[in-house]
Design an enzyme around this catalytic site. Structure first.
Site, mmCIF file in Angstrom:
data_model
loop_
_atom_site.group_PDB
_atom_site.id
_atom_site.type_symbol
_atom_site.label_atom_id
_atom_site.label_comp_id
_atom_site.label_asym_id
_atom_site.label_seq_id
_atom_site.Cartn_x
_atom_site.Cartn_y
_atom_site.Cartn_z
ATOM 1 N N LYS A 80 0.846 -1.194 0.000
ATOM 2 C CA LYS A 80 0.000 0.000 0.000
ATOM 3 C C LYS A 80 0.884 1.247 0.000
ATOM 4 O O LYS A 80 1.895 1.297 0.715
ATOM 5 C CB LYS A 80 -0.916 -0.016 1.236
ATOM 6 N N SER A 155 -9.770 2.447 2.949
ATOM 7 C CA SER A 155 -8.914 3.162 2.036
ATOM 8 C C SER A 155 -7.996 2.259 1.226
ATOM 9 O O SER A 155 -7.478 2.669 0.194
ATOM 10 C CB SER A 155 -8.041 4.162 2.808
ATOM 11 N N SER A 179 -9.687 0.075 7.131
ATOM 12 C CA SER A 179 -9.166 0.111 5.759
ATOM 13 C C SER A 179 -8.527 -1.167 5.248
ATOM 14 O O SER A 179 -8.245 -1.276 4.052
ATOM 15 C CB SER A 179 -8.172 1.255 5.608
HETATM 16 N N1 GLN Z 1 -13.038 4.564 6.324
HETATM 17 C C1 GLN Z 1 -12.257 4.983 7.451
HETATM 18 C C2 GLN Z 1 -11.929 6.447 7.317
HETATM 19 O O1 GLN Z 1 -12.272 7.015 6.340
HETATM 20 C C3 GLN Z 1 -11.081 4.096 7.580
HETATM 21 C C4 GLN Z 1 -9.762 4.692 7.297
HETATM 22 C C5 GLN Z 1 -8.612 3.764 7.535
HETATM 23 O O2 GLN Z 1 -8.739 2.707 8.154
HETATM 24 N N2 GLN Z 1 -7.443 4.187 7.095
HETATM 25 O O3 GLN Z 1 -11.362 7.035 8.161
#
Ligand code: GLN
Length: 523
Positions: A80, A155, A179
């Site tokens: 990532k 994400s 994420s």
């Molecule tokens: N969807 C969550 C957010 O927007 C998760 C983000 C993450 O785990 N990096 O913050």
């Protein structure tokens, strides 16, 4: 010849060990797959075939001399883009870091290299890991291999889609509020958020430091465990790193997959995660998985976590507060982009113009929200209250785990939605994190594995297991136990059932213009 990209990391490792294939062949097969499908999927922001093939050749040479670095030596890995690398750009999905090269590798990347894993490239993500759909990437969205008009989750949609589309056997992700787990649910793959502090955050571009955790994405539980064994453990570069000695997670997954392993297991079903917010097919598959666990000898009990109803609200104060502080370093001086202003401009004008041009709307929204929540007059009312909710959630978990071994929930409320559908509705996007966020607030581990296909739309759904902090091995064992039962039914991992999208032509309106090409080939 069988297609090498269809094999799991564990299978590839075995074939490398018995000499039926080489790392160069395995790596080339994945690079070919990327070349064939990533124009459609856009899972990768950067690939560098020469670098990957050189690492693969080095692995083959080690093996020929009888000195492989680990069981996984020569197996390819996607990374990532939130994790910094010295030999490929690290952008965290943001324009403000376009083309930025890190002077050092993230610890998890170092450990992957030290185990002989072959980096394939950097995967797409929502900008600074803020989002649940990967549409907030400054480089255009990633598409879901199950239906290329739909989002892959976020994400870490790039890592999940790369794995689901057979562009990589496994990948690294990061999970601040879901994420790793939510994209796994959305793409029919496996994603694990380890115990907070058990995998180094050094070199993971910080979103919210008290919530961030790096972890594995894969198509099977065993592959996630194998990768976790490589990246986990104490790191002196990370001040929150735990000094625990960890058991082998691969061992836990292997023994969990044996018949009888689920006998006597006590599973708490969180009563808050049901009802209208949850799509029918998500709940149908969830209940079926619980029935399978029960049939295998597990005891299923109802558990209430009363404070989780405030988790999303608390998270969306704590996260922006920490993010507003972490992102202050993007000041046009130290990292990445610097806007030019006619006549030069003052430092503040350049900083402001850089942030205006370099940050996307979701990042700006959260910086403003976080700065507000931390401001003197509102600190107690917002940030302080959110921290109190966090404590209540931790207590709920403590109480629950006094009477059960693991908790089970559907991983997320719905299947993959159409690209663009929730882009103008941040609250609808935030609501997707309802079942994943509590684990980050409490620092406990969580894993999502596929539980099947929602009958109403043919899209994959996941089941999440949660365990007390430091009980990551328990999660691998339970998840592998259920996975063995599900695979027996499906005839293998769920990803094998994904429709072939190779010839799918994305609709023009949703097709993105991305800088991917410019960074390919080691530019
Ligand atoms: N969807 C969550 C957010 O927007 C998760 C983000 C993450 O785990 N990096 O913050």
């Amino acid at each position: 010849m069988t297609d090498l990209t269809r094999h799991t990391a564990a299978e590839l490792a075995a074939q490398l060990a018995d000499g039926t294939t080489t790392s160069v062949a395995v790596t080339q097969a994945h690079l070919d797959r990327i070349a064939a499908v990533d124009g459609t999927i856009h899972a990768f922001l950067h690939v560098n075939p020469e670098l990957s093939l050189a690492a693969a050749a080095a692995s083959d040479a080690r093996r020929a001399s009888g000195k492989p670095l680990s069981d996984l030596d020569g197996v390819p890995l996607a990374i990532k883009d939130v994790l910094v690398t010295t030999d490929m750009p690290s952008t965290s999905g943001s324009k403000i870091l376009e083309g930025w090269m890190s002077p050092y590798d993230a610890t998890v990347v170092t450990r992957a290299r030290e185990a002989g894993l072959v980096p394939l490239g950097k995967t797409n993500m929502d900008e600074f890991a803020m989002g649940s759909s990967t549409e907030h990437s400054a480089y255009g969205p990633t598409r879901n291999p199950w239906d290329t008009d739909r989002i892959p989750g976020g994400s870490g949609g790039g890592s999940a889609a790369a794995v689901a589309a057979f562009e990589a056997p496994f990948a690294l992700g990061s999970d601040t509020g879901g994420s790793i787990r939510q994209p796994a649910h959305i793409t029919g793959t496996v994603g694990m958020k380890p115990t907070y502090g058990s995998v180094s955050r050094y070199g993971a571009i910080a979103l919210a430091s008290s919530l961030d955790q790096v972890g594995p994405c894969s198509r099977t539980v065993l592959d996630a465990a194998l990768l976790h064994d490589v990246i986990g453990g104490y790191d002196r570069h990370d001040s929150t790193s735990l000094k625990d000695a960890w058991p082998s997670f691969a061992e836990a997954a292997r023994s969990g997959a044996q018949p009888g392993s689920l006998k006597g297991l006590k599973v708490g079903v969180v009563s808050q995660y049901a009802g209208e917010a949850f799509q029918t097919g998500v709940m149908t598959r969830f209940r079926e998985s619980l029935e399978m666990l029960a049939a295998a000898g597990a005891e299923i009990v109802d558990v209430s976590l009363p404070s989780v109803e405030h988790a999303v609200a608390a998270y969306y104060l704590i996260l922006p507060a920490e993010a507003s502080s972490n992102l202050a370093k993007f000041d046009s001086v130290r990292f990445g982009m610097r806007a030019t202003i006619a006549g030069g401009g003052t430092v503040e004008q350049v900083m402001s113009a850089t942030r205006e041009a370099g940050f996307g709307p979701e990042v700006k929204r959260r910086i403003i929200l976080g700065t507000y929540a931390l401001s003197a007059g509102y600190y107690d009312a917002y940030y302080g209250s959110a921290q109190k909710v966090r404590t209540l959630i931790q207590r709920d978990f403590d109480q629950a785990f006094a009477s059960v071994d693991v908790l089970a929930t559907p991983t997320a409320p719905t299947t993959a939605w159409k690209l663009g559908e929730k882009l103008d509705d941040p609250l609808a996007m935030y609501a997707q994190d309802i079942a994943t966020i509590p684990a980050n607030l409490a620092g406990i581990p969580g894993i999502s594995i596929p539980s099947g296909i929602a009958p109403e739309d043919g899209l994959p759904v996941g089941i999440q297991f949660l365990a007390p902090a430091r009980h990551d091995a328990k999660l691998y064992s339970v998840a592998a136990g259920l996975e063995a039962l599900l695979h027996a039914q499906w005839g293998g991992p769920l990803t094998s059932q994904a429709p072939d999208f190779d010839t799918a032509v994305p609709t023009q309106s949703a097709r993105s213009v991305s800088p991917t090409q410019s960074t390919r080939g080691g530019a």
